[in-house]
Design a protein around this motif. Structure first.
Motif, PDB file in Angstrom:
ATOM      1  N   GLN A 168       0.816  -1.211   0.000  1.00 45.28           N
ATOM      2  CA  GLN A 168       0.000   0.000   0.000  1.00 45.28           C
ATOM      3  C   GLN A 168       0.851   1.264   0.000  1.00 45.28           C
ATOM      4  OE1 GLN A 168      -2.884  -0.678   3.206  1.00 45.28           O
ATOM      5  NE2 GLN A 168      -4.369  -1.364   1.688  1.00 45.28           N
ATOM      6  N   ALA A 169       1.535   1.440  -1.130  1.00 47.91           N
ATOM      7  CA  ALA A 169       2.285   2.666  -1.394  1.00 47.91           C
ATOM      8  C   ALA A 169       1.753   3.230  -2.696  1.00 47.91           C
ATOM      9  CB  ALA A 169       3.774   2.375  -1.498  1.00 47.91           C
ATOM     10  N   ASP A 170       1.380   4.492  -2.696  1.00 45.56           N
ATOM     11  CA  ASP A 170       0.755   5.089  -3.874  1.00 45.56           C
ATOM     12  C   ASP A 170       1.782   5.265  -4.989  1.00 45.56           C
ATOM     13  OD1 ASP A 170      -0.931   6.380  -5.627  1.00 45.56           O
ATOM     14  OD2 ASP A 170      -0.574   8.351  -4.727  1.00 45.56           O
ATOM     15  N   PRO A 171       1.604   4.584  -6.125  1.00 46.80           N
ATOM     16  CA  PRO A 171       2.570   4.723  -7.228  1.00 46.80           C
ATOM     17  C   PRO A 171       2.554   6.119  -7.838  1.00 46.80           C
ATOM     18  CG  PRO A 171       0.665   3.452  -7.935  1.00 46.80           C
ATOM     19  CD  PRO A 171       0.515   3.633  -6.461  1.00 46.80           C
ATOM     20  N   TRP A 172       1.404   6.780  -7.777  1.00 46.36           N
ATOM     21  CA  TRP A 172       1.352   8.143  -8.322  1.00 46.36           C
ATOM     22  C   TRP A 172       2.291   9.079  -7.555  1.00 46.36           C
ATOM     23  CZ3 TRP A 172      -4.592   9.277  -9.186  1.00 46.36           C
ATOM     24  CH2 TRP A 172      -5.049   8.494 -10.268  1.00 46.36           C
ATOM     25  N   ALA A 173       2.295   8.944  -6.229  1.00 45.70           N
ATOM     26  CA  ALA A 173       3.137   9.830  -5.416  1.00 45.70           C
ATOM     27  C   ALA A 173       4.612   9.647  -5.751  1.00 45.70           C
ATOM     28  CB  ALA A 173       2.885   9.557  -3.938  1.00 45.70           C
ATOM     29  N   GLU A 174       5.023   8.391  -5.962  1.00 48.13           N
ATOM     30  CA  GLU A 174       6.423   8.134  -6.293  1.00 48.13           C
ATOM     31  C   GLU A 174       6.778   8.674  -7.670  1.00 48.13           C
ATOM     32  OE1 GLU A 174       9.397   4.328  -7.119  1.00 48.13           O
ATOM     33  OE2 GLU A 174       7.410   4.013  -6.238  1.00 48.13           O
ATOM     34  N   LEU A 175       5.934   8.430  -8.650  1.00 47.16           N
ATOM     35  CA  LEU A 175       6.246   8.834 -10.018  1.00 47.16           C
ATOM     36  C   LEU A 175       6.045  10.319 -10.266  1.00 47.16           C
ATOM     37  CD1 LEU A 175       4.667   5.781 -11.862  1.00 47.16           C
ATOM     38  CD2 LEU A 175       7.088   6.268 -11.579  1.00 47.16           C
ATOM     39  N   ALA A 176       5.339  10.998  -9.359  1.00 45.68           N
ATOM     40  CA  ALA A 176       5.154  12.446  -9.501  1.00 45.68           C
ATOM     41  C   ALA A 176       6.381  13.221  -9.054  1.00 45.68           C
ATOM     42  CB  ALA A 176       3.929  12.898  -8.706  1.00 45.68           C
ATOM     43  N   GLN A 177       7.352  12.544  -8.410  1.00 49.64           N
ATOM     44  CA  GLN A 177       8.574  13.221  -7.966  1.00 49.64           C
ATOM     45  C   GLN A 177       9.388  13.683  -9.168  1.00 49.64           C
ATOM     46  OE1 GLN A 177       9.114  13.888  -4.694  1.00 49.64           O
ATOM     47  NE2 GLN A 177       7.074  12.936  -4.451  1.00 49.64           N
ATOM     48  N   PRO A 178      10.068  14.833  -9.052  1.00 47.87           N
ATOM     49  CA  PRO A 178      10.827  15.374 -10.197  1.00 47.87           C
ATOM     50  C   PRO A 178      11.819  14.383 -10.794  1.00 47.87           C
ATOM     51  CG  PRO A 178      10.654  17.008  -8.449  1.00 47.87           C
ATOM     52  CD  PRO A 178      10.089  15.740  -7.888  1.00 47.87           C
ATOM     53  N   ALA A 179      12.443  13.560  -9.963  1.00 47.79           N
ATOM     54  CA  ALA A 179      13.453  12.629 -10.474  1.00 47.79           C
ATOM     55  C   ALA A 179      12.859  11.548 -11.361  1.00 47.79           C
ATOM     56  CB  ALA A 179      14.198  11.985  -9.301  1.00 47.79           C
ATOM     57  N   GLN A 180      11.547  11.292 -11.266  1.00 42.65           N
ATOM     58  CA  GLN A 180      10.902  10.220 -12.023  1.00 42.65           C
ATOM     59  C   GLN A 180      10.183  10.717 -13.273  1.00 42.65           C
ATOM     60  OE1 GLN A 180      11.054   6.963 -11.257  1.00 42.65           O
ATOM     61  NE2 GLN A 180      12.276   7.309  -9.421  1.00 42.65           N
ATOM     62  N   ARG A 181      10.092  12.030 -13.451  1.00 40.52           N
ATOM     63  CA  ARG A 181       9.206  12.553 -14.500  1.00 40.52           C
ATOM     64  C   ARG A 181       9.764  12.398 -15.906  1.00 40.52           C
ATOM     65  NH1 ARG A 181       5.807  17.783 -12.323  1.00 40.52           N
ATOM     66  NH2 ARG A 181       5.187  16.881 -10.317  1.00 40.52           N
ATOM     67  N   ASP A 182      11.083  12.284 -16.050  1.00 38.79           N
ATOM     68  CA  ASP A 182      11.664  12.237 -17.394  1.00 38.79           C
ATOM     69  C   ASP A 182      11.142  11.063 -18.219  1.00 38.79           C
ATOM     70  OD1 ASP A 182      13.052  14.491 -16.918  1.00 38.79           O
ATOM     71  OD2 ASP A 182      15.030  13.552 -16.727  1.00 38.79           O
ATOM     72  N   GLN A 183      10.795   9.937 -17.547  1.00 37.99           N
ATOM     73  CA  GLN A 183      10.360   8.768 -18.301  1.00 37.99           C
ATOM     74  C   GLN A 183       9.030   8.994 -19.019  1.00 37.99           C
ATOM     75  OE1 GLN A 183       8.744   5.441 -15.740  1.00 37.99           O
ATOM     76  NE2 GLN A 183       9.587   6.726 -14.094  1.00 37.99           N
ATOM     77  N   PHE A 184       8.320  10.070 -18.675  1.00 36.56           N
ATOM     78  CA  PHE A 184       7.033  10.348 -19.310  1.00 36.56           C
ATOM     79  C   PHE A 184       7.140  11.396 -20.412  1.00 36.56           C
ATOM     80  CE2 PHE A 184       6.082   8.713 -15.110  1.00 36.56           C
ATOM     81  CZ  PHE A 184       5.088   7.787 -15.374  1.00 36.56           C
ATOM     82  N   LEU A 185       8.351  11.935 -20.618  1.00 38.01           N
ATOM     83  CA  LEU A 185       8.525  12.973 -21.627  1.00 38.01           C
ATOM     84  C   LEU A 185       8.806  12.360 -22.992  1.00 38.01           C
ATOM     85  CD1 LEU A 185      10.792  15.497 -19.670  1.00 38.01           C
ATOM     86  CD2 LEU A 185       8.323  15.664 -20.074  1.00 38.01           C
ATOM     87  N   PRO A 186       8.325  12.987 -24.070  1.00 38.69           N
ATOM     88  CA  PRO A 186       8.688  12.529 -25.416  1.00 38.69           C
ATOM     89  C   PRO A 186      10.191  12.648 -25.629  1.00 38.69           C
ATOM     90  CG  PRO A 186       6.828  14.056 -25.493  1.00 38.69           C
ATOM     91  CD  PRO A 186       7.372  14.113 -24.097  1.00 38.69           C
ATOM     92  N   LEU A 187      10.746  11.849 -26.521  1.00 37.66           N
ATOM     93  CA  LEU A 187      12.188  11.844 -26.751  1.00 37.66           C
ATOM     94  C   LEU A 187      12.699  13.207 -27.176  1.00 37.66           C
ATOM     95  CD1 LEU A 187      12.603   8.412 -28.555  1.00 37.66           C
ATOM     96  CD2 LEU A 187      13.276   9.004 -26.219  1.00 37.66           C
ATOM     97  N   LYS A 188      11.919  13.953 -27.969  1.00 36.13           N
ATOM     98  CA  LYS A 188      12.385  15.258 -28.447  1.00 36.13           C
ATOM     99  C   LYS A 188      12.561  16.237 -27.301  1.00 36.13           C
ATOM    100  CE  LYS A 188       7.654  16.709 -29.645  1.00 36.13           C
ATOM    101  NZ  LYS A 188       6.765  17.155 -30.760  1.00 36.13           N
ATOM    102  N   GLN A 189      11.742  16.101 -26.223  1.00 36.37           N
ATOM    103  CA  GLN A 189      11.903  16.974 -25.078  1.00 36.37           C
ATOM    104  C   GLN A 189      13.088  16.563 -24.218  1.00 36.37           C
ATOM    105  OE1 GLN A 189       8.371  17.983 -22.815  1.00 36.37           O
ATOM    106  NE2 GLN A 189       7.043  17.664 -24.613  1.00 36.37           N
ATOM    107  N   LEU A 190      13.389  15.253 -24.210  1.00 32.18           N
ATOM    108  CA  LEU A 190      14.557  14.784 -23.464  1.00 32.18           C
ATOM    109  C   LEU A 190      15.847  15.253 -24.113  1.00 32.18           C
ATOM    110  CD1 LEU A 190      13.458  11.149 -22.600  1.00 32.18           C
ATOM    111  CD2 LEU A 190      13.733  13.045 -20.998  1.00 32.18           C
ATOM    112  N   GLY A 191      15.844  15.402 -25.436  1.00 33.08           N
ATOM    113  CA  GLY A 191      17.054  15.813 -26.136  1.00 33.08           C
ATOM    114  C   GLY A 191      17.463  17.220 -25.795  1.00 33.08           C
TER     115      GLY A 191
END
Length: 810
Positions: free
Chosen positions: A787-810
C-alpha cells in the motif's frame, strides 16, 4: 561446426509437425532430408472425407507445400519409399537404390488399412480409405459405377459412406455389430445416428458377416454367411488400421504392435526416434491427431537437445462431422459398476447427451445433435473438476455457467458476420478463413492469427467448435498446457517450482526450468513477475518491464495515445475538496472528458503522457491516490448508501465498503478484482456480479464470490453468512489471498472457482478456521508493503523524465 544430419521417413502430419516444432527450437541444428512414399507434399489426412464429398480439393488440404520445404532448406524426396535401414552405417536406402546418411533418424511411417482376409480381396475395386490415392480411386468409381459397399460402421467408414453418397452412389454400410461407432458411442446415440443417416440416404446391414467378395477381375457383389448377396461395384474396407512397422522390424528395432518408444519418443536405438500412428507408447497405439501433435512437440524438444519434455499419453475425444450431424464422445462413456450416468434426451430436436460420472468427476461423455459443449465437458474430464456444485445444471451446458455465445446447436449454423469474440470484434468468417488458408490446427494458432479467444476467453468454446468443424478431428489443448511457447511447463508447474526450488528472480526461473528463450516473451514475463511477487512478497522486487504498458505508466492508454486517470474514491464517497481538485486538474491540463464510471469513480480521459506526473501531483495534494483502474489489482468497492440514509438499508454498507477498500487497495491479483457492498437484498450496488460481494441483511452479512459482469456475465456463488463487519474483512482478505496464491495469471475469480469448485473454496475459507486466519495474516503482511501510492512516487521530479517525449529529453 558441421550440421548434424536428420532424416525423416514419412512425409505425413506427425513427422512434418515434428520438423515444424524442431525448427522453432533449433532452426540451424540439422541438415534435414525427408522421404515420402506418396508423390505429394504433406497434406491433412483428416480432410480426406471433405475431398471425397467434393467439398474440398487436394490443394485445399495441403499443409506444407514444396515452397515450405525449400524455404527451410529441407531436401524433400516425394514418391521415394525407404526399403532398408542400415543402423550400423547409419544409412537409409530407397527402393530405387538411393542412399542417405543420418546422425538422427525419425520414423513416421504411419499406419496401413486392415484388409479383411476374404476371398476376392484382391479384385479391382476393393480398397481401403487411408490416403489421397484411395480418394482418387473412389471418385473414379463414382463416375462410372452405381453400387458402393463400405465394410465398417466406425468413424472412418461412415465418413467414407457419406462422401460416396454425395458423389451419387447408392451406399450400403456393412457392420458386424448391432451398433454403429461402438468405440465412440453408446447404443442410444448410435441409434439416433443410424436413423439420421438412413434419412440421408444410406443403407445399413447390421450384424452382417461377410463371406466373400464376388467378381472376375472387378468386384461385382458381396456374399454374406447367411446367403444374402448384394451388388457392389466398389468395396471400401474401413475396419481399422495397423501401425506400419515392417521397415522398423526389418532394421531390428524392438516392435510389438507398434514401434516401442519411451517417454521421449526414442526407440531402443538411441539415434532413432518415432512418432505418430506407427508407435506404441506404454502399450497404447494412436490414431487421432491430438496425441500425434503432442508427441511431435516432445520429440522435437529432444532432437533440439533441450531434454525436458516427456510424453505421458493423451486423453482423446472423437468428433464426427457428417453433413447435418454432430457427434462428440470422450473418455469412458459406457460406464459400469461404480459409475453414475447423467442423461438428457430430446427426440423432437434430435439431441442426446450423456455424462458418465464417478465421485462427482466426469469420466466420459457422449453428445449427439448438440455438441457445443463438447470442449467444456472434455476440459472437465481432463482437469478432474468436481461438478458437485453445478451437477444439477451441467447437462444443460456451459450457458448455465455463464459462457458466451451458447445459443443454437452449432456455431457453424451462425452467419459469417456473426461476432464470435466480443473483446476483439472478431466475426466467424475471418476465423474460418484463417484456419483454412493458414493451415491452423490449434487454439493457440487461431488466437495468434485472429485474436479470437485471446482476451477474456469466454468465447473459447465457440472458437474450438469452429476449429473442430473446419479442420476435422481437432482436439482441445492437453491438460498440462504450457504457459507459452517459451516453455513446456504449465502455470501450476511453474508456480510449484518457484516455491519448491526457491526461485526468486526471472533469470533464476529461466535457468532452472530450461526456458527456450533467454528473456521470455510478452505472455510469460508478466505471469512470472506476478508469481514471483506472490511467492516472495518480502524480497522480490517488482519488474516494471514485465508489466503491460498500463501498469508501467499507472494509467489506461486510449485509442488516440492519450491516457485516462481515475483517482480512488473510498467506497464511492467523495467531498467538495476532491471534486474541486478534479475540476481544477481538468481545467489546468485541458482534459477533454470527465466521466462518472460504473464503479462510482470519476475518470479523466485524454491526459497527455507528459502531463501524467503533474496531474497525479495535483490530485495527491488533495489527498487522492491511484485508483488502480489500469491494473491486475483491486479496482473498486461499489456501495449503496445503506442504513445511514436509505429506509430499506439493514447495515452501514457504505462504511463497510470504505473499510474493505482501505484494507485491500494496492493488492496485486491474477486479474482485475472488483467488490461491492449492498445495504439490503435489493442489491443496488450489484454485489452479486462482483468478484467479492457483500449483501447486508437484518441478521448480518451474506458473502458472495466469483461473479463478474461485462461480456461474460456470471452471478456469484454464496460462500457463507457472517454476523460482524470484522468477519467480513477476515473472509475477504482470506479469499483474496487464496485466489492470489492459487489462481492462474489472467484468470478471473469466476473461471477459477469453476475450475477448482466452490466446495474447495468453502473448505479452505469457511470450514478451516485456522487456515482462513493464516491466509488473512499473509494477506495483511503483503499489504503492509503493497500500500504505497505509485502516483506519489512517479510524480517526484526525479521520475518525471520517463514520461517525456524523446524530443523533449534531447
Amino acid at each position: 561446426m558441421a550440421k548434424q544430419k536428420l532424416v525423416l521417413i514419412g512425409n505425413g502430419m506427425a513427422g512434418v509437425r515434428t520438423l515444424e516444432e524442431l525448427l522453432k527450437l533449433a532452426p540451424a541444428q540439422y541438415d534435414i532430408t525427408v522421404f515420402g512414399a506418396e508423390p505429394h507434399p504433406n497434406y491433412n489426412r483428416m480432410l480426406l472425407s471433405p475431398v471425397l464429398a467434393g467439398e474440398k480439393k487436394l490443394e485445399d488440404i495441403i499443409i506444407n507445400d514444396d515452397g515450405w520445404y525449400a524455404g527451410h532448406g529441407i531436401t524433400l524426396h516425394k514418391g521415394r519409399k525407404i526399403t532398408r535401414i542400415d543402423r550400423r552405417k547409419r544409412l537409409v536406402m530407397t527402393e530405387d537404390g538411393m542412399e542417405a546418411g543420418y546422425d538422427r533418424l525419425l520414423l513416421a511411417t504411419g499406419s496401413v488399412p486392415f484388409i479383411l482376409p476374404l476371398p476376392g480381396r484382391d479384385l479391382e475395386g476393393v480398397i481401403g480409405f487411408r490416403d489421397i490415392r484411395d480418394v482418387d480411386l473412389m471418385l473414379q468409381a463414382s463416375a462410372h459405377y452405381r453400387h458402393a459397399v463400405v465394410i465398417g460402421g466406425g468413424l472412418l467408414g461412415l465418413e467414407a459412406a457419406n462422401g460416396l453418397r454425395k458423389q451419387g452412389m447408392e451406399v450400403t454400410v456393412v457392420h458386424v455389430l448391432d451398433s454403429l461407432m461402438e468405440r465412440q458411442l453408446d447404443k442410444p446415440a448410435a441409434a439416433l445416428l443410424k436413423r439420421a443417416l438412413e434419412e440421408n440416404g444410406l443403407n445399413f446391414l447390421m450384424e452382417a458377416q461377410t463371406e466373400a467378395l464376388l467378381g472376375d477381375t472387378r468386384v461385382r457383389a458381396i456374399r454374406f454367411k447367411d446367403g444374402l448377396e448384394i451388388p457392389a461395384d466398389l468395396v471400401v474396407m474401413a475396419v481399422g488400421i495397423r501401425p506400419n512397422i515392417e521397415l522398423a522390424k526389418s532394421a531390428g528395432l524392438h516392435c510389438e504392435r507398434g514401434i516401442v518408444v519411451n517417454d521421449t519418443l526414442q526407440t531402443y536405438d538411441p539415434r532413432i526416434y518415432a512418432v505418430g500412428e506407427c508407435v506404441q507408447h506404454r502399450g497404447n497405439l494412436f490414431g487421432l491427431v491430438a496425441p500425434l501433435f503432442e508427441q511431435a512437440k516432445v520429440c522435437a524438444n529432444h532432437l533440439a537437445e533441450y531434454g525436458i519434455g516427456r510424453y505421458q499419453g493423451s486423453v482423446t475425444s472423437t468428433k464426427l462431422k457428417v453433413t447435418g450431424i454432430d457427434l462428440f464422445s470422450a473418455g469412458d462413456f459406457q460406464g459400469g459398476d461404480g459409475f453414475e450416468e447423467l442423461a438428457f434426451q430430446d427426440p423432437a430436436r434430435g439431441v442426446y447427451k450423456k455424462l458418465v460420472v464417478r465421485d462427482n468427476r466426469v469420466k466420459g461423455a457422449v453428445l449427439y445433435g448438440d455438441t457445443v459443449d463438447g470442449a467444456w465437458y472434455f476440459q472437465l474430464m481432463r482437469e478432474a473438476t468436481d461438478i458437485g456444485d453445478f451437477r444439477d445444471t451441467v447437462l444443460f451446458g456451459r450457458a448455465h455457467m455463464a459462457d458466451e455465445g451458447r445459443e443454437g446447436n452449432s456455431v457453424m449454423s451462425m452467419s459469417d458476420d456473426a461476432e464470435i469474440c466480443g473483446c476483439n470484434g472478431v466475426c466467424k468468417k475471418p476465423i474460418v478463413d484463417a484456419i483454412s488458408q493458414k493451415k491452423l490446427f490449434t487454439l493457440d494458432d487461431v488466437r495468434a492469427h485472429t485474436k479470437a479467444s485471446a482476451s477474456c476467453g469466454s468465447c473459447t468454446g465457440l472458437v474450438e467448435q469452429i476449429l473442430a468443424a473446419t479442420v476435422g478431428n481437432f482436439e482441445p489443448a492437453p491438460q498440462e498446457k504450457p504457459m507459452c511457447k517459451c516453455t513446456e511447463h504449465s502455470h501450476d508447474g511453474v508456480r510449484k517450482a518457484i516455491v519448491e526450488q526457491r526461485l526468486q528472480s526471472l533469470p533464476a526461473v529461466f535457468a532452472a526450468l530450461g526456458w527456450k528463450t533467454p528473456d521470455g516473451c510478452h505472455s510469460c514475463r508478466p505471469a512470472l513477475n506476478y508469481y514471483l511477487l506472490c511467492a516472495w512478497p518480502e524480497s522480490y522486487q517488482d519488474d516494471p518491464q514485465s508489466r503491460f504498458i498500463n501498469e508501467r505508466v499507472h494509467a489506461n492508454i486510449q485509442k488516440d495515445g492519450t491516457y485516462s486517470v481515475v483517482p480512488r474514491m473510498w467506497g464511492g464517497l467523495t467531498n467538495p475538496t476532491e471534486l474541486r481538485a478534479i475540476a481544477d486538474v481538468a481545467d489546468k491540463f485541458k482534459i477533454p472528458t470527465v466521466k462518472v464510471t460504473g464503479g462510482q469513480r470519476i475518470d479523466l480521459l485524454g491526459v497527455k503522457k507528459e502531463d501524467l506526473p503533474a496531474v497525479w501531483a495535483d490530485l495527491n495534494a488533495a489527498g487522492m491516490v491511484s485508483g488502480h483502474a489500469y491494473g491486475k489489482a483491486l479496482r473498486t468497492v461499489k456501495t449503496c448508501v445503506g442504513s445511514e440514509w436509505c429506509r430499506f438499508g439493514t447495515q452501514d454498507s457504505t462504511g463497510l465498503g470504505v473499510q474493505l477498500e482501505k484494507m485491500t487497495w494496492g493488492s496485486w491479483t491474477p486479474h482485475k478484482f472488483k467488490m461491492a457492498v449492498s445495504g439490503c437484498p435489493r442489491n443496488c450496488a450489484e454485489a452479486t456480479i462482483k468478484d467479492f460481494g457483500v449483501v447486508c441483511v437484518d441478521s448480518g452479512y451474506e458473502i458472495h464470490v466469483g461473479g463478474n459482469g461485462g461480456i461474460k456475465i456470471r452471478g456469484t456463488d454464496l460462500l457463507c453468512k457472517v454476523a460482524s463487519e470484522a468477519e467480513v474483512l477476515e473472509y475477504c482478505g482470506a479469499f483474496m489471498q487464496l485466489y492470489r496464491e492459487e489462481g492462474r495469471y489472467l484468470e478471473r475469480t469466476a473461471p477459477w472457482i469453476e475450475r477448482v469448485g466452490l466446495s474447495y473454496v468453502k473448505s479452505r475459507i469457511v470450514e478451516d478456521a485456522e487456515g482462513r486466519k493464516a491466509l488473512f495474516s499473509r494477506f495483511g503482511a503483503s499489504q503492509s508493503r503493497a500500500q504505497a501510492d505509485p502516483w506519489a512516487e512517479l510524480a517526484q521530479p526525479a521520475q518525471r523524465d520517463q514520461f517525456l517525449p524523446l524530443k523533449q529529453l534531447g
